[in-house]
Write a protein that holds these residues in place. Sequence first.
Motif, PDB file in Angstrom:
ATOM      1  N   LYS A  77       0.998  -1.484  -0.012  1.00 15.44           N
ATOM      2  CA  LYS A  77      -0.192   0.206   0.203  1.00 15.44           C
ATOM      3  C   LYS A  77       0.483   0.923  -0.208  1.00 15.44           C
ATOM      4  O   LYS A  77       1.258   2.202  -1.575  1.00 15.44           O
ATOM      5  N   ASN A  78       1.750   1.062   0.930  1.00 18.21           N
ATOM      6  CA  ASN A  78       2.607   2.654   0.486  1.00 18.21           C
ATOM      7  C   ASN A  78       3.240   2.831  -0.520  1.00 18.21           C
ATOM      8  O   ASN A  78       3.722   4.110  -0.676  1.00 18.21           O
ATOM      9  N   TRP A  79       4.316   1.346  -1.113  1.00 16.52           N
ATOM     10  CA  TRP A  79       4.454   1.811  -2.476  1.00 16.52           C
ATOM     11  C   TRP A  79       3.520   2.471  -3.568  1.00 16.52           C
ATOM     12  O   TRP A  79       4.166   3.090  -4.173  1.00 16.52           O
ATOM     13  N   GLU A  80       2.548   1.574  -3.582  1.00 15.81           N
ATOM     14  CA  GLU A  80       1.468   2.514  -4.535  1.00 15.81           C
ATOM     15  C   GLU A  80       0.626   3.572  -4.120  1.00 15.81           C
ATOM     16  O   GLU A  80       0.400   4.409  -4.844  1.00 15.81           O
ATOM     17  N   GLN A  81       1.260   3.999  -2.914  1.00  9.75           N
ATOM     18  CA  GLN A  81       0.709   5.464  -2.485  1.00  9.75           C
ATOM     19  C   GLN A  81       1.575   6.383  -2.749  1.00  9.75           C
ATOM     20  O   GLN A  81       1.149   7.305  -2.206  1.00  9.75           O
ATOM     21  N   GLY A  82       2.713   5.696  -2.999  1.00 14.50           N
ATOM     22  CA  GLY A  82       3.827   6.782  -3.048  1.00 14.50           C
ATOM     23  C   GLY A  82       4.588   7.217  -1.529  1.00 14.50           C
ATOM     24  O   GLY A  82       5.600   8.781  -1.392  1.00 14.50           O
ATOM     25  N   ARG A  83       4.273   6.540  -0.465  1.00 12.70           N
ATOM     26  CA  ARG A  83       4.352   7.257   0.595  1.00 12.70           C
ATOM     27  C   ARG A  83       5.463   6.578   1.161  1.00 12.70           C
ATOM     28  O   ARG A  83       7.020   6.817   1.867  1.00 12.70           O
ATOM     29  N   ARG A  84       5.892   5.589   0.458  1.00 13.03           N
ATOM     30  CA  ARG A  84       7.436   5.077   0.664  1.00 13.03           C
ATOM     31  C   ARG A  84       7.696   4.769  -0.954  1.00 13.03           C
ATOM     32  O   ARG A  84       6.873   4.569  -2.147  1.00 13.03           O
ATOM     33  N   LYS A  85       9.418   4.052  -1.182  1.00 13.35           N
ATOM     34  CA  LYS A  85      10.092   3.668  -2.725  1.00 13.35           C
ATOM     35  C   LYS A  85       9.742   2.156  -2.109  1.00 13.35           C
ATOM     36  O   LYS A  85      11.074   2.082  -0.545  1.00 13.35           O
ATOM     37  N   PRO A  86      10.029   1.126  -3.144  1.00 14.47           N
ATOM     38  CA  PRO A  86      11.065   0.309  -3.366  1.00 14.47           C
ATOM     39  C   PRO A  86      12.605  -0.065  -2.752  1.00 14.47           C
ATOM     40  O   PRO A  86      12.988   0.973  -3.899  1.00 14.47           O
ATOM     41  N   GLU A  87      13.571  -0.475  -2.254  1.00 13.65           N
ATOM     42  CA  GLU A  87      14.577   0.100  -1.994  1.00 13.65           C
ATOM     43  C   GLU A  87      15.297  -0.725  -2.543  1.00 13.65           C
ATOM     44  O   GLU A  87      14.588  -1.814  -3.286  1.00 13.65           O
ATOM     45  N   GLY A  88      16.700  -0.919  -3.084  1.00 16.25           N
ATOM     46  CA  GLY A  88      17.548  -1.599  -4.493  1.00 16.25           C
ATOM     47  C   GLY A  88      17.197  -3.411  -4.427  1.00 16.25           C
ATOM     48  O   GLY A  88      16.658  -3.453  -5.759  1.00 16.25           O
ATOM     49  N   THR A  89      16.689  -3.869  -2.891  1.00 14.42           N
ATOM     50  CA  THR A  89      17.126  -5.030  -3.254  1.00 14.42           C
ATOM     51  C   THR A  89      15.404  -5.404  -4.059  1.00 14.42           C
ATOM     52  O   THR A  89      15.088  -6.409  -4.900  1.00 14.42           O
ATOM     53  N   ALA A  90      14.597  -5.006  -3.459  1.00 17.01           N
ATOM     54  CA  ALA A  90      13.020  -4.627  -3.443  1.00 17.01           C
ATOM     55  C   ALA A  90      12.883  -4.300  -5.319  1.00 17.01           C
ATOM     56  O   ALA A  90      11.956  -4.921  -5.828  1.00 17.01           O
ATOM     57  N   ARG A  91      13.884  -3.267  -5.227  1.00 20.49           N
ATOM     58  CA  ARG A  91      13.619  -3.032  -6.767  1.00 20.49           C
ATOM     59  C   ARG A  91      13.588  -4.257  -7.719  1.00 20.49           C
ATOM     60  O   ARG A  91      13.189  -4.421  -8.528  1.00 20.49           O
ATOM     61  N   ILE A  92      14.764  -5.011  -7.049  1.00 21.27           N
ATOM     62  CA  ILE A  92      15.318  -5.868  -8.743  1.00 21.27           C
ATOM     63  C   ILE A  92      14.465  -7.053  -8.264  1.00 21.27           C
ATOM     64  O   ILE A  92      13.723  -7.445  -9.202  1.00 21.27           O
ATOM     65  N   LEU A  93      13.412  -7.446  -6.831  1.00 17.19           N
ATOM     66  CA  LEU A  93      12.269  -8.372  -6.938  1.00 17.19           C
ATOM     67  C   LEU A  93      11.358  -7.946  -7.655  1.00 17.19           C
ATOM     68  O   LEU A  93      10.345  -9.119  -8.861  1.00 17.19           O
ATOM     69  N   LEU A  94      10.914  -7.100  -7.516  1.00 17.01           N
ATOM     70  CA  LEU A  94       9.799  -6.787  -8.218  1.00 17.01           C
ATOM     71  C   LEU A  94       9.972  -6.659  -9.699  1.00 17.01           C
ATOM     72  O   LEU A  94       8.863  -7.170 -10.479  1.00 17.01           O
ATOM     73  N   ARG A  95      11.201  -6.671 -10.342  1.00 17.80           N
ATOM     74  CA  ARG A  95      11.415  -5.854 -11.314  1.00 17.80           C
ATOM     75  C   ARG A  95      11.039  -7.830 -12.238  1.00 17.80           C
ATOM     76  O   ARG A  95      11.302  -7.993 -13.238  1.00 17.80           O
ATOM     77  N   ILE A  96      11.872  -9.021 -11.707  1.00 15.92           N
ATOM     78  CA  ILE A  96      11.453 -10.560 -11.509  1.00 15.92           C
ATOM     79  C   ILE A  96       9.966 -10.859 -11.611  1.00 15.92           C
ATOM     80  O   ILE A  96       9.869 -10.883 -12.791  1.00 15.92           O
ATOM     81  N   ILE A  97       9.039  -9.868 -10.499  1.00 18.44           N
ATOM     82  CA  ILE A  97       7.900 -10.622 -10.645  1.00 18.44           C
ATOM     83  C   ILE A  97       7.683 -10.343 -12.008  1.00 18.44           C
ATOM     84  O   ILE A  97       6.669 -10.665 -12.300  1.00 18.44           O
ATOM     85  N   LYS A  98       7.930  -8.815 -11.712  1.00 16.76           N
ATOM     86  CA  LYS A  98       6.276  -8.185 -13.502  1.00 16.76           C
ATOM     87  C   LYS A  98       7.326  -9.431 -14.574  1.00 16.76           C
ATOM     88  O   LYS A  98       6.572  -9.261 -15.927  1.00 16.76           O
ATOM     89  N   HIS A  99       8.116  -9.137 -15.531  1.00 17.64           N
ATOM     90  CA  HIS A  99       8.758  -9.701 -16.384  1.00 17.64           C
ATOM     91  C   HIS A  99       9.081 -11.667 -16.206  1.00 17.64           C
ATOM     92  O   HIS A  99       8.379 -12.539 -17.514  1.00 17.64           O
ATOM     93  N   HIS A 100       9.109 -12.018 -14.977  1.00 15.37           N
ATOM     94  CA  HIS A 100       9.078 -13.558 -15.152  1.00 15.37           C
ATOM     95  C   HIS A 100       8.100 -14.259 -13.206  1.00 15.37           C
ATOM     96  O   HIS A 100       9.745 -14.750 -12.820  1.00 15.37           O
ATOM     97  N   PRO A 101       7.193 -13.998 -13.161  1.00 14.04           N
ATOM     98  CA  PRO A 101       7.005 -14.499 -11.940  1.00 14.04           C
ATOM     99  C   PRO A 101       7.191 -15.760 -11.463  1.00 14.04           C
ATOM    100  O   PRO A 101       7.031 -16.371 -10.770  1.00 14.04           O
ATOM    101  N   GLU A 102       7.275 -17.200 -13.265  1.00 18.07           N
ATOM    102  CA  GLU A 102       7.341 -17.830 -12.554  1.00 18.07           C
ATOM    103  C   GLU A 102       9.276 -18.725 -11.739  1.00 18.07           C
ATOM    104  O   GLU A 102       8.839 -19.054 -11.216  1.00 18.07           O
ATOM    105  N   VAL A 103       9.863 -17.918 -12.140  1.00 14.21           N
ATOM    106  CA  VAL A 103      10.934 -17.182 -11.579  1.00 14.21           C
ATOM    107  C   VAL A 103      11.029 -18.112  -9.852  1.00 14.21           C
ATOM    108  O   VAL A 103      11.621 -18.613  -9.058  1.00 14.21           O
ATOM    109  N   ILE A 104       9.979 -16.613  -9.240  1.00 17.81           N
ATOM    110  CA  ILE A 104      10.148 -16.809  -7.547  1.00 17.81           C
ATOM    111  C   ILE A 104       9.859 -18.231  -7.546  1.00 17.81           C
ATOM    112  O   ILE A 104      10.057 -18.675  -6.565  1.00 17.81           O
TER     113      ILE A 104
END
Length: 109
Positions: free
Chosen positions: A65-92
């Motif tokens: 919720k905080n990420w989506e509402q702009g109250r917080r930004k994902p940290e570096g490792t979370a941004r990497i994880l989110l990019r993997i989720i975006k492009h290849h969720p099956e890898v997770i």
Amino acid sequence: MKTREEKLISGLDGVENFLSSGNKPDDLKVVNVPDTVDVKMIRMSQNLNQAEFANRYGFPLGTVKNWEQGRRKPEGTARILLRIIKHHPEVIFDVLNREENNSKVLSTT
């Protein structure tokens, strides 16, 4: 015992620490960590509500919720994880299921 998210983040932190240490073999590929990630777009592309997305990938609901509402930004490792989720969720799922299956095998022997 660490959650699946904590294991992934820990592993990604290790990679990030290694890369920032200056110990880079010549053939080591360096990832480009994006500055921003559109969490809502990633979630909506999977037709999930916030609670489903948080539960599926091990994020606290408040964090999503905080990420989506702009109250917080994902940290570096979370941004990497989110990019993997975006492009290849099956890898997770593949990685996490493999870890769970390996620990079950080890505990029964």
